[in-house]
Scaffold this motif. Structure first.
Motif, PDB file in Angstrom:
ATOM      1  N   ARG A   1      29.208  39.240  42.449  1.00 36.66           N
ATOM      2  CA  ARG A   1      29.130  39.861  41.189  1.00 36.66           C
ATOM      3  C   ARG A   1      29.881  39.003  40.033  1.00 36.66           C
ATOM      4  O   ARG A   1      30.411  37.834  40.495  1.00 36.66           O
ATOM      5  N   ASP A   2      30.073  39.154  38.890  1.00 31.85           N
ATOM      6  CA  ASP A   2      30.704  38.515  37.930  1.00 31.85           C
ATOM      7  C   ASP A   2      32.219  38.273  38.186  1.00 31.85           C
ATOM      8  O   ASP A   2      32.774  39.042  38.593  1.00 31.85           O
ATOM      9  N   VAL A   3      32.858  37.121  37.813  1.00 31.70           N
ATOM     10  CA  VAL A   3      34.219  36.924  38.053  1.00 31.70           C
ATOM     11  C   VAL A   3      35.014  37.928  37.395  1.00 31.70           C
ATOM     12  O   VAL A   3      34.835  38.270  36.159  1.00 31.70           O
ATOM     13  N   MET A   4      36.129  38.655  37.902  1.00 29.56           N
ATOM     14  CA  MET A   4      36.717  39.615  37.248  1.00 29.56           C
ATOM     15  C   MET A   4      38.076  39.293  36.878  1.00 29.56           C
ATOM     16  O   MET A   4      38.779  40.053  35.930  1.00 29.56           O
ATOM     17  N   GLY A   5      38.804  38.472  37.525  1.00 32.87           N
ATOM     18  CA  GLY A   5      40.154  38.282  37.225  1.00 32.87           C
ATOM     19  C   GLY A   5      40.935  39.203  37.830  1.00 32.87           C
ATOM     20  O   GLY A   5      40.600  40.413  38.089  1.00 32.87           O
ATOM     21  N   PHE A   6      42.382  39.175  37.653  1.00 31.19           N
ATOM     22  CA  PHE A   6      43.369  40.356  38.681  1.00 31.19           C
ATOM     23  C   PHE A   6      43.226  41.459  37.816  1.00 31.19           C
ATOM     24  O   PHE A   6      43.864  42.342  38.254  1.00 31.19           O
ATOM     25  N   SER A   7      42.913  41.537  36.514  1.00 26.80           N
ATOM     26  CA  SER A   7      42.972  42.619  35.744  1.00 26.80           C
ATOM     27  C   SER A   7      42.218  43.711  36.414  1.00 26.80           C
ATOM     28  O   SER A   7      42.421  44.785  36.213  1.00 26.80           O
ATOM     29  N   VAL A   8      41.051  43.438  37.151  1.00 26.57           N
ATOM     30  CA  VAL A   8      40.444  44.647  37.696  1.00 26.57           C
ATOM     31  C   VAL A   8      41.311  45.359  38.753  1.00 26.57           C
ATOM     32  O   VAL A   8      41.141  46.576  38.856  1.00 26.57           O
ATOM     33  N   VAL A   9      42.417  44.680  39.455  1.00 25.72           N
ATOM     34  CA  VAL A   9      43.218  45.548  40.480  1.00 25.72           C
ATOM     35  C   VAL A   9      44.011  46.300  39.454  1.00 25.72           C
ATOM     36  O   VAL A   9      44.253  47.591  39.992  1.00 25.72           O
ATOM     37  N   LYS A  10      44.667  46.077  38.331  1.00 26.27           N
ATOM     38  CA  LYS A  10      45.385  46.635  37.468  1.00 26.27           C
ATOM     39  C   LYS A  10      44.639  47.947  37.079  1.00 26.27           C
ATOM     40  O   LYS A  10      45.235  48.990  37.136  1.00 26.27           O
ATOM     41  N   GLU A  11      43.334  47.588  36.802  1.00 23.05           N
ATOM     42  CA  GLU A  11      42.493  48.833  36.517  1.00 23.05           C
ATOM     43  C   GLU A  11      42.369  50.100  37.542  1.00 23.05           C
ATOM     44  O   GLU A  11      42.520  51.111  37.095  1.00 23.05           O
ATOM     45  N   LEU A  12      42.285  49.550  38.763  1.00 23.07           N
ATOM     46  CA  LEU A  12      41.758  50.140  39.817  1.00 23.07           C
ATOM     47  C   LEU A  12      43.487  51.164  39.983  1.00 23.07           C
ATOM     48  O   LEU A  12      43.319  52.395  40.242  1.00 23.07           O
ATOM     49  N   ARG A  13      44.464  50.626  39.903  1.00 19.83           N
ATOM     50  CA  ARG A  13      45.688  51.242  40.015  1.00 19.83           C
ATOM     51  C   ARG A  13      45.684  52.189  38.906  1.00 19.83           C
ATOM     52  O   ARG A  13      46.382  53.261  39.213  1.00 19.83           O
ATOM     53  N   ALA A  14      45.594  51.629  37.834  1.00 19.27           N
ATOM     54  CA  ALA A  14      45.711  52.671  36.551  1.00 19.27           C
ATOM     55  C   ALA A  14      44.872  53.818  36.767  1.00 19.27           C
ATOM     56  O   ALA A  14      45.238  55.018  36.062  1.00 19.27           O
ATOM     57  N   LYS A  15      43.747  53.679  37.328  1.00 18.58           N
ATOM     58  CA  LYS A  15      42.736  55.039  37.453  1.00 18.58           C
ATOM     59  C   LYS A  15      42.932  55.453  38.746  1.00 18.58           C
ATOM     60  O   LYS A  15      42.373  56.633  39.323  1.00 18.58           O
ATOM     61  N   GLY A  16      44.209  55.458  39.462  1.00 20.19           N
ATOM     62  CA  GLY A  16      44.747  56.218  40.369  1.00 20.19           C
ATOM     63  C   GLY A  16      44.450  56.044  41.672  1.00 20.19           C
ATOM     64  O   GLY A  16      44.618  56.519  42.703  1.00 20.19           O
ATOM     65  N   ILE A  17      43.744  54.722  41.977  1.00 16.14           N
ATOM     66  CA  ILE A  17      43.394  54.262  43.468  1.00 16.14           C
ATOM     67  C   ILE A  17      44.796  53.685  43.887  1.00 16.14           C
ATOM     68  O   ILE A  17      45.388  52.870  43.598  1.00 16.14           O
ATOM     69  N   THR A  18      45.200  54.667  44.992  1.00 19.72           N
ATOM     70  CA  THR A  18      46.375  54.184  45.775  1.00 19.72           C
ATOM     71  C   THR A  18      45.973  53.559  47.109  1.00 19.72           C
ATOM     72  O   THR A  18      47.088  53.186  47.853  1.00 19.72           O
ATOM     73  N   ALA A  19      44.682  53.330  47.355  1.00 19.67           N
ATOM     74  CA  ALA A  19      44.446  52.934  48.864  1.00 19.67           C
ATOM     75  C   ALA A  19      44.672  51.473  48.927  1.00 19.67           C
ATOM     76  O   ALA A  19      44.956  50.869  48.008  1.00 19.67           O
ATOM     77  N   PRO A  20      44.990  50.982  50.391  1.00 19.72           N
ATOM     78  CA  PRO A  20      45.316  49.411  50.385  1.00 19.72           C
ATOM     79  C   PRO A  20      44.140  48.557  49.853  1.00 19.72           C
ATOM     80  O   PRO A  20      42.936  48.899  49.925  1.00 19.72           O
ATOM     81  N   ILE A  21      44.610  47.498  48.936  1.00 22.69           N
ATOM     82  CA  ILE A  21      43.533  46.720  48.258  1.00 22.69           C
ATOM     83  C   ILE A  21      44.006  45.251  48.588  1.00 22.69           C
ATOM     84  O   ILE A  21      45.177  44.928  48.576  1.00 22.69           O
ATOM     85  N   VAL A  22      43.107  44.527  48.916  1.00 19.96           N
ATOM     86  CA  VAL A  22      43.175  42.894  48.864  1.00 19.96           C
ATOM     87  C   VAL A  22      42.187  42.354  47.927  1.00 19.96           C
ATOM     88  O   VAL A  22      41.290  42.903  47.686  1.00 19.96           O
ATOM     89  N   GLY A  23      42.567  41.393  47.265  1.00 18.78           N
ATOM     90  CA  GLY A  23      41.853  40.735  46.280  1.00 18.78           C
ATOM     91  C   GLY A  23      41.152  39.702  47.055  1.00 18.78           C
ATOM     92  O   GLY A  23      41.696  39.232  47.948  1.00 18.78           O
ATOM     93  N   ILE A  24      39.984  39.375  46.625  1.00 16.32           N
ATOM     94  CA  ILE A  24      39.356  38.234  47.168  1.00 16.32           C
ATOM     95  C   ILE A  24      38.296  37.508  46.204  1.00 16.32           C
ATOM     96  O   ILE A  24      38.050  37.816  45.136  1.00 16.32           O
TER      97      ILE A  24
END
Ligand SMILES: Cc1ncsc1CCOP(=O)(O)O
Ligand SMILES: C=C1C=NC(C)=NC1=N
Length: 210
Positions: free
Chosen positions: A138-161
């Motif tokens: 998909r399109d390149v997202m930058g690390f902000s996508v991780v911030k967004e997921l956390r801001a939306k209450g996703i607490t599951a383990p996340i790895v960026g790739i």
């Protein structure tokens, strides 16, 4: 989840077994065998390499995850499976391997919420930066996508790739990821041990800041 090395035979400049040994020595904490791309191994050759790499992970007490190939994962009794959004019905897969690690690729909060609700054990989020390793991302997202997921209450383990290396790993973890998953930053490095160690140092540095 700190340093999640992913590779297959096509990603390595020397013998995959050797690359993995060195990467584990450098501090890789999780490994995924991902045999994909033009001319990659299949069937017996793929299984033979998978067995070799699984043995090396066992010796180093690091979980061995298989990408996409559920039958291979089951036949090896691997520690888990990583699947993308298109790799079959995630609910069905979760039902078939209730006691294994199940990782799911996600690209937004909606996909993340669904994956967590189904029972994913971790989420692979990306591509964070540009990558030439996987051509149909998909399109390149930058690390902000991780911030967004956390801001939306996703607490599951996340790895960026996606395009992650020593220079940018800190930002991904500081944004809220639990670790980074990389292919070429380690597999193409002339010293995979040093590459893995450098990534681990950056991730642990970022842990301190959180
Ligand atoms: C498998 C995958 N999924 C999103 S980007 C990517 C490739 C990551 O490879 P690299 O770490 O070499 O950029
Ligand atoms: C596509 C992928 C995304 N994330 C992870 C961790 N592995 C993958 N193969």
């Amino acid at each position: 989840m700190k340093v999640y090395f992913i590779m297959g035979s096509l990603n390595c400049k020397e013998a995959p077994e050797l690359v993995l040994e060195k990467a584990l020595k450098g501090g890789v904490t999780l490994f995924q065998y991902r045999e994909k791309g033009e001319g990659c191994l299949s069937s017996a050759d793929k299984k033979a390499l998978a067995l070799q790499l699984q043995k090396i992970c066992r010796k180093n007490h690091v979980p061995f995850i298989v990408n996409d190939d559920l039958d291979l994962m089951i036949s090896l009794n691997a520690d888990g499976l990583h699947v993308g959004q298109e790799d079959g019905d995630i609910r069905e897969i979760r039902r078939r391997i209730p006691d294994k690690i199940l990782g799911v690729s996600v690209h937004n909060a909606e996909e993340a919420q669904t994956a967590v609700q189904i029972g994913a054990d971790y989420l692979g989020v990306g591509p964070i930066y540009a990558t030439s390793t996987k051509l149909d991302t998909r399109d390149v997202m930058g690390f902000s996508v991780v911030k967004e997921l956390r801001a939306k209450g996703i607490t599951a383990p996340i790895v960026g790739i996606g395009g992650i290396k020593e220079e940018n790993a800190f930002d991904v973890v500081e944004a809220g990821a639990d670790g980074v998953s990389v292919i070429t930053a380690i597999s193409h490095h002339e010293d995979p041990e040093r590459a893995a160690r450098g990534l681990l140092q950056q991730v642990e540095e970022a842990y301190k800041e959180r």
